[in-house]
Design an enzyme around this catalytic site. Sequence first.
Site, PDB file in Angstrom:
ATOM      1  CE  LYS A   1      -2.253   2.738   3.149  1.00  0.00           C
ATOM      2  NZ  LYS A   1      -2.223   3.860   2.276  1.00  0.00           N
TER       3      LYS A   1
ATOM      4  CB  CYS B   1      12.353   7.711  10.255  1.00  0.00           C
ATOM      5  SG  CYS B   1      13.712   7.021   9.128  1.00  0.00           S
TER       6      CYS B   1
HETATM    7  P1  NAD Z   1       1.497   7.729   8.875  1.00  0.00           P
HETATM    8  O1  NAD Z   1       1.612   7.021  10.078  1.00  0.00           O
HETATM    9  O2  NAD Z   1       0.438   9.005   9.002  1.00  0.00           O
HETATM   10  O3  NAD Z   1       1.025   7.125   7.558  1.00  0.00           O
HETATM   11  C1  NAD Z   1       1.984   5.928   6.903  1.00  0.00           C
HETATM   12  C2  NAD Z   1       0.931   4.909   6.243  1.00  0.00           C
HETATM   13  O4  NAD Z   1       0.023   4.368   7.136  1.00  0.00           O
HETATM   14  C3  NAD Z   1       0.336   5.622   4.871  1.00  0.00           C
HETATM   15  O5  NAD Z   1       0.268   4.784   3.809  1.00  0.00           O
HETATM   16  C4  NAD Z   1      -1.067   5.659   5.570  1.00  0.00           C
HETATM   17  O6  NAD Z   1      -2.061   5.707   4.640  1.00  0.00           O
HETATM   18  C5  NAD Z   1      -1.228   4.406   6.325  1.00  0.00           C
HETATM   19  N1  NAD Z   1      -2.350   4.448   7.530  1.00  0.00           N
HETATM   20  C6  NAD Z   1      -2.940   5.410   8.099  1.00  0.00           C
HETATM   21  N2  NAD Z   1      -3.966   4.861   9.056  1.00  0.00           N
HETATM   22  C7  NAD Z   1      -4.086   3.723   8.979  1.00  0.00           C
HETATM   23  C8  NAD Z   1      -4.362   2.730   9.707  1.00  0.00           C
HETATM   24  N3  NAD Z   1      -5.624   3.014  10.435  1.00  0.00           N
HETATM   25  N4  NAD Z   1      -4.358   1.409   9.275  1.00  0.00           N
HETATM   26  C9  NAD Z   1      -3.282   1.113   8.288  1.00  0.00           C
HETATM   27  N5  NAD Z   1      -2.528   1.958   7.626  1.00  0.00           N
HETATM   28  C10 NAD Z   1      -2.860   3.239   7.775  1.00  0.00           C
HETATM   29  O7  NAD Z   1       2.846   8.594   8.431  1.00  0.00           O
HETATM   30  P2  NAD Z   1       3.166   9.565   7.562  1.00  0.00           P
HETATM   31  O8  NAD Z   1       2.884  10.993   7.928  1.00  0.00           O
HETATM   32  O9  NAD Z   1       2.721   9.231   6.177  1.00  0.00           O
HETATM   33  O10 NAD Z   1       4.734   9.603   7.392  1.00  0.00           O
HETATM   34  C11 NAD Z   1       5.744   9.877   8.523  1.00  0.00           C
HETATM   35  C12 NAD Z   1       5.793   9.268   9.593  1.00  0.00           C
HETATM   36  O11 NAD Z   1       6.712   8.095   9.182  1.00  0.00           O
HETATM   37  C13 NAD Z   1       6.777   9.727  10.661  1.00  0.00           C
HETATM   38  O12 NAD Z   1       6.621   9.659  11.854  1.00  0.00           O
HETATM   39  C14 NAD Z   1       8.262   9.114  10.271  1.00  0.00           C
HETATM   40  O13 NAD Z   1       9.168   9.385  11.571  1.00  0.00           O
HETATM   41  C15 NAD Z   1       7.947   7.733   9.878  1.00  0.00           C
HETATM   42  N6  NAD Z   1       9.015   7.415   9.189  1.00  0.00           N
HETATM   43  C16 NAD Z   1       9.685   6.291   9.903  1.00  0.00           C
HETATM   44  C17 NAD Z   1      10.784   5.666   9.057  1.00  0.00           C
HETATM   45  C18 NAD Z   1      11.468   4.681   9.551  1.00  0.00           C
HETATM   46  O14 NAD Z   1      12.252   3.785   8.842  1.00  0.00           O
HETATM   47  N7  NAD Z   1      11.656   4.303  10.865  1.00  0.00           N
HETATM   48  C19 NAD Z   1      11.048   6.016   7.572  1.00  0.00           C
HETATM   49  C20 NAD Z   1      10.246   7.088   7.292  1.00  0.00           C
HETATM   50  C21 NAD Z   1       9.343   7.850   7.902  1.00  0.00           C
END
Ligand code: NAD
Length: 491
Positions: free
Chosen positions: A174, A283
Amino acid sequence: MLQTFSQYIDGAFEPGSTHFDSVDPATGEPWARMPAATAEDVDRAVRAAHRALHAPAWSGLTATARGKLLARLAELVSRDAPLLAELETRDTGKVIRETRAQIGYVAEYYRYYAGLADKLEGRHLPVDKADMEAYTRREPLGVVAAIVPWNSQLFLSAVKLGPALAAGCTVVLKASEEGPAPLLAFAKLVHEAGFPPGVLNVITGFGEACGQALTSHPLVDKVAFTGGPDTARHIVRNTAENLADTSLELGGKSPVIVFDDVDVDSASNSIVAGIFGASGQSCVAGSRLLVQRGVADRLLGVLADKAARIRIGAPGDPATEMGPLATRKQIAHIERTVQASVDAGARLVCGGRAPEGFAADSHYFAPTILDCPHADVPSVRTEFFGPVLSVLRFDTEAEAIALANDSAYGLAAGVFTTNLARGHRLVRALRTGIVWVNTYRVVSPIVPFGGFGLSGLGREGGMEAALAYTRTKSVWINTSDAPIPDPFVMR
Ligand code: NAD
């Protein structure tokens, strides 16, 4: 005229029954129409992945043959890297010099896992029973739901797809609803590489309709998620239903610790790259600078100078070093937290608003440094996911370690010192999944990646990640020719 993208389910490209528009962060205008997967689409994609998992076209392949398919995918990613980089830049605002470099390297992840596919060995066990042989097999874990956030989607999906496919799993990927274009385009390469239908499905859509339906689906065996901690909690609640395995790569508030024995100019280049690279939307952004008091003022001066010289501009211009942030929502969060930090006593060294020449309501935010009097200033604890560096001063090594570990997160840390013994002491003392010494933000397919605490569960990268997409089957073989005795006859 908006460009249109398709989802990829069971080997077929589909326009989708519902849609949303994707906004170009450089202009704030819609530029493409994306399919928004419904719960019904999710169900079809998961069922396709489940069928493919057991179909001979995939399950009958040798591990070496799976590796060859991955190697072919790596070649195609290399071939189309310029196009994929342009799409990612257009859809997320990540600057072209970064997307080109990163996507060129994404192919290396597929190459690495292509080579690992036939090295996931079981073990022969010297069992404590006569006339018995025992061994273990590494079998594919099953259907994987891979979910990625909007930043670096090709990279963050490669660290899931590479090991999952090497292990023989099938996947529903996704893409994020913010900036899905590069992954929907990548689906064409999966098709061209010749993976059997259903082995890898690519959809996009919103958390509720798409993400939730996917993670709670009864046929999903593992959820591999990268995103924020709040979404991770939803996922863990969803997987209480299907008991799917989970790997969670979440946010960070990573400390960079600078001792007064270093070359300040050299260290400052790593610090600038660590927090202002990708406009801080990383991140592993090194967002907490802990600096020994003796060099603090000098280092802050150098950092403010370098921040002022960063070329901010259109993401598609190869000269641009820092581009826009992906969403207005994120900028609003950054503005609020910067203001709350200033109210709590932080000194704004630079930035704090849209850069010179950009409208206050644009997607741009200037490189920002906050000199903080103590660790309870909001900016020291809150993940910005933007170009904001919070600075704290320390006197002793013990104080530096205590400040660094005073965080709910534990993804990465940087240590700058010329004292080798001290470097090793810090490696032991820091509670983070990655420690970089005299460097920062270096990654490789060969090295595991992941965090402690609120930064997540499990590791991506390396052999560890490939094993995490397998499950163990234990096999017992009776090697005796003697008849099996009747268990209910007394002897
Ligand atoms: P997010 O958690 O809002 O969304 C991530 C994904 O989850 C999206 O595809 C979204 O559609 C999906 N999603 C949302 N609600 C959901 C649900 N209820 N069930 C299943 N999936 C759902 O994150 P974002 O704002 O897109 O990205 C930023 C975040 O990602 C930051 O906190 C960042 O630190 C983190 N991040 C972590 C890494 C790592 O490798 N540790 C890398 C990049 C980003």
